[in-house]
Enzyme design. Structure first.
Site, PDB file in Angstrom:
ATOM      1  N   LYS A   1     124.740 105.502  93.329  1.00  0.00           N
ATOM      2  CA  LYS A   1     125.242 104.552  94.322  1.00  0.00           C
ATOM      3  C   LYS A   1     126.207 103.612  93.638  1.00  0.00           C
ATOM      4  O   LYS A   1     126.062 103.323  92.445  1.00  0.00           O
ATOM      5  CB  LYS A   1     124.083 103.735  94.914  1.00  0.00           C
ATOM      6  CG  LYS A   1     124.408 103.135  96.261  1.00  0.00           C
ATOM      7  CD  LYS A   1     124.277 104.173  97.355  1.00  0.00           C
ATOM      8  CE  LYS A   1     124.527 103.648  98.728  1.00  0.00           C
ATOM      9  NZ  LYS A   1     124.112 104.636  99.744  1.00  0.00           N
TER      10      LYS A   1
HETATM   11  P1  NAD Z   1     128.780 100.006 108.637  1.00  0.00           P
HETATM   12  O1  NAD Z   1     129.399  99.036 107.722  1.00  0.00           O
HETATM   13  O2  NAD Z   1     129.639 100.978 109.344  1.00  0.00           O
HETATM   14  O3  NAD Z   1     127.901  99.214 109.719  1.00  0.00           O
HETATM   15  C1  NAD Z   1     126.914  98.281 109.373  1.00  0.00           C
HETATM   16  C2  NAD Z   1     126.422  97.599 110.644  1.00  0.00           C
HETATM   17  O4  NAD Z   1     125.342  96.733 110.320  1.00  0.00           O
HETATM   18  C3  NAD Z   1     127.463  96.725 111.331  1.00  0.00           C
HETATM   19  O5  NAD Z   1     127.293  96.802 112.726  1.00  0.00           O
HETATM   20  C4  NAD Z   1     127.107  95.315 110.835  1.00  0.00           C
HETATM   21  O6  NAD Z   1     127.539  94.280 111.734  1.00  0.00           O
HETATM   22  C5  NAD Z   1     125.610  95.410 110.783  1.00  0.00           C
HETATM   23  N1  NAD Z   1     124.996  94.466 109.854  1.00  0.00           N
HETATM   24  C6  NAD Z   1     125.349  94.223 108.562  1.00  0.00           C
HETATM   25  N2  NAD Z   1     124.559  93.267 108.032  1.00  0.00           N
HETATM   26  C7  NAD Z   1     123.675  92.915 109.002  1.00  0.00           C
HETATM   27  C8  NAD Z   1     122.602  91.996 109.079  1.00  0.00           C
HETATM   28  N3  NAD Z   1     122.277  91.236 108.030  1.00  0.00           N
HETATM   29  N4  NAD Z   1     121.903  91.907 110.238  1.00  0.00           N
HETATM   30  C9  NAD Z   1     122.225  92.671 111.301  1.00  0.00           C
HETATM   31  N5  NAD Z   1     123.236  93.564 111.294  1.00  0.00           N
HETATM   32  C10 NAD Z   1     123.947  93.679 110.155  1.00  0.00           C
HETATM   33  O7  NAD Z   1     127.657 100.771 107.759  1.00  0.00           O
HETATM   34  P2  NAD Z   1     127.015 102.195 108.026  1.00  0.00           P
HETATM   35  O8  NAD Z   1     127.799 103.208 107.272  1.00  0.00           O
HETATM   36  O9  NAD Z   1     126.781 102.350 109.489  1.00  0.00           O
HETATM   37  O10 NAD Z   1     125.623 102.049 107.260  1.00  0.00           O
HETATM   38  C11 NAD Z   1     124.486 101.436 107.875  1.00  0.00           C
HETATM   39  C12 NAD Z   1     123.234 101.791 107.078  1.00  0.00           C
HETATM   40  O11 NAD Z   1     123.097 103.217 107.026  1.00  0.00           O
HETATM   41  C13 NAD Z   1     123.250 101.348 105.602  1.00  0.00           C
HETATM   42  O12 NAD Z   1     121.926 101.041 105.220  1.00  0.00           O
HETATM   43  C14 NAD Z   1     123.718 102.581 104.862  1.00  0.00           C
HETATM   44  O13 NAD Z   1     123.290 102.587 103.527  1.00  0.00           O
HETATM   45  C15 NAD Z   1     123.014 103.648 105.675  1.00  0.00           C
HETATM   46  N6  NAD Z   1     123.610 104.980 105.566  1.00  0.00           N
HETATM   47  C16 NAD Z   1     124.917 105.213 105.874  1.00  0.00           C
HETATM   48  C17 NAD Z   1     125.426 106.510 105.809  1.00  0.00           C
HETATM   49  C18 NAD Z   1     126.830 106.847 106.237  1.00  0.00           C
HETATM   50  O14 NAD Z   1     127.146 108.055 106.299  1.00  0.00           O
HETATM   51  N7  NAD Z   1     127.665 105.893 106.567  1.00  0.00           N
HETATM   52  C19 NAD Z   1     124.597 107.565 105.371  1.00  0.00           C
HETATM   53  C20 NAD Z   1     123.264 107.286 105.062  1.00  0.00           C
HETATM   54  C21 NAD Z   1     122.779 105.999 105.170  1.00  0.00           C
END
Ligand code: NAD
Length: 423
Positions: free
Chosen positions: A105
């Site tokens: 990561k």
């Molecule tokens: P992103 O940046 O596209 O979206 C994040 C979302 O979370 C946004 O809507 C933001 O406003 C919200 N957010 C951030 N901090 C917050 C808080 N303190 N309280 C409430 N809402 C909050 O990110 P993403 O790619 O959608 O990733 C989201 C989660 O999924 C993360 O934990 C990431 O590690 C995990 N993840 C992502 C992927 C991927 O393919 N993008 C794959 C596996 C896991």
């Protein structure tokens, strides 16, 4: 959000499973530590001519099964322990879904929403330069994570290719399709979340149709999870994000909400990137979301949001962990005692890394599949692993997270048993 150390939280889950399966102590010792953590300081010339230095990391946790794999996160909350915990999760996630990858990561401590596009580009290119000797298609393959996207991946791929002197699309996944990205990658994590939800409900004798769902986070994962689940007949009643939230007991119109959050501009001409203020719903806070009378809660934002403080209020029968590490160890104990079914992150959000694997293969062989081939490959693999996890939980009489860890650890342990320990 709890201020628990995410690295120690992740180790508790690992130790629980390792003890139940009587893992050999030498393998347990190795898997309790990352292999490498690189810390970099990234100087960036800002648009006003000033130079600012940003702190960045890349943690390579374990590569017993193959090259390291894991996303890069841009967030003001990034720190070394968070990156190590997330790299550990990636190690078990890749092993669980049977990919020939280890876990890694990366992260940069920055609020990218406060940077201009050209500042973001300079930051990304310099971060890539700082870690260039430890990434590569056979070494370590980054991907998008919180607040990084396909544009950031395109800059990383371009920087790497220019410095190496040849085009190397396989150095990152989650690129735009026309630069060697895979069809279906952008939607893959959310699609995987929806498939996992549907399949586990089936295994526990429920049906996704008509189930009420609350989702925290409306970024890549949250918005796609909401979209696919609503297409499967679930009713998405609440969504919150960093800036607020919305609730409608009759169900939110997800395509319309996506249009509102991602295409409408605010008075400064910036894309809203929030559901807050959406007109066809009441407003709701992140804390209120976890108290709602719904069937399913999907944390899809950040880690440590389900804690000892709010676990008692949770009424939902299912928690599907779309985010990485959203439930603390203590909160999970409370929820399991109440009979809540928790589908762990390393399974629920593995759709992204599964399609990243397909993207990496396509880049390496130079042949690109149709979206339907990608989607059916994703679904087939996920359903196989979902059944393996369910059967393992029955065999060991354990919860789904422990079952997932047992399967993942067993795959890595098998590699160690045959590879041995160098020197
Ligand atoms: P992103 O940046 O596209 O979206 C994040 C979302 O979370 C946004 O809507 C933001 O406003 C919200 N957010 C951030 N901090 C917050 C808080 N303190 N309280 C409430 N809402 C909050 O990110 P993403 O790619 O959608 O990733 C989201 C989660 O999924 C993360 O934990 C990431 O590690 C995990 N993840 C992502 C992927 C991927 O393919 N993008 C794959 C596996 C896991």
């Amino acid at each position: 959000m709890s201020n628990k150390n995410p690295r120690l939280e992740a180790l508790k889950q690992f130790n629980k499973a390792a003890d139940i399966m009587h893992l050999e102590s030498w393998i347990k010792e190795i898997l309790s530590y990352p292999e490498k953590v690189v810390e970099v300081y990234i100087p960036v010339k800002m648009d006003n001519g000033e130079v600012k230095v940003f702190e960045g990391y890349r943690c390579q946790y374990n590569n017993a099964l193959g090259p390291y794999k894991g996303g890069i996160r841009y967030s003001p909350d990034v720190d070394k322990d968070e990156v190590i915990a997330l790299a550990q999760l990636m190690t078990f996630k890749c092993a669980l879904v049977d990919l020939p990858f280890g876990g890694a990561k990366g992260g940069v401590k920055v609020d990218p929403l406060k940077l201009s596009l050209s500042e973001l580009e300079r930051l990304t290119r310099r971060y890539t330069y700082e870690i260039i000797n430890i990434i590569g298609p056979s070494i370590d393959i980054p991907a998008p994570d919180v607040l990084t996207d396909e544009q950031v991946m395109a800059w990383i791929m371009d920087t790497y290719s220019i410095i190496k002197g040849y085009n190397e699309p396989a150095v990152v996944t989650g690129k735009p399709v026309y630069l060697g990205g895979s069809k279906g990658r952008k939607e893959a994590t959310g699609k995987g979340v929806a498939i996992t939800t549907r399949e586990f409900l089936k295994l526990f004798g429920d049906d996704i149709k008509g189930k009420k769902v609350a989702i925290q986070g409306f970024g890549n994962v949250g918005s796609h999870s909401a979209l696919f689940l609503s297409q499967m007949g679930a009713i998405i009643v609440a969504i919150t994000d960093m800036k607020g939230g919305v609730y409608n007991s009759k169900g939110l119109d997800i395509p319309d909400l996506i249009k509102y959050a991602y295409y409408e501009k605010d008075i400064e001409g910036k894309t809203k990137r929030t559901v807050a203020g959406y007109p066809n719903a009441d407003s709701i806070t992140n804390e209120e979301l976890f108290k709602l009378d719904v069937d399913i809660i999907i944390p899809a934002a950040v880690e440590n949001v389900i804690t000892e403080e709010n676990a008692h209020h949770i009424k939902a029968k299912y928690i599907i962990e779309a985010a990485n590490g959203p439930t603390t160890f203590e909160a999970e104990e409370i929820l399991l005692n109440k009979g809540t079914i928790i589908v762990p992150d390393i399974l629920a959000n593995s759709g992204g890394v599964i399609v990243s694997y397909l993207e990496w293969i396509q880049d390496r062989i130079g042949y690109y599949w149709d979206e339907s081939e990608v989607n059916s490959s994703l679904e087939k693999r996920l359903i196989r692993v979902i059944n393996e996890v369910y059967n393992t939980s029955k065999k060991y009489l354990v919860d789904l997270r422990t079952a997932s860890y047992i399967l993942a650890i067993e795959r890595i342990a098998n590699a160690y048993r045959k590879r041995g320990l160098f020197p």
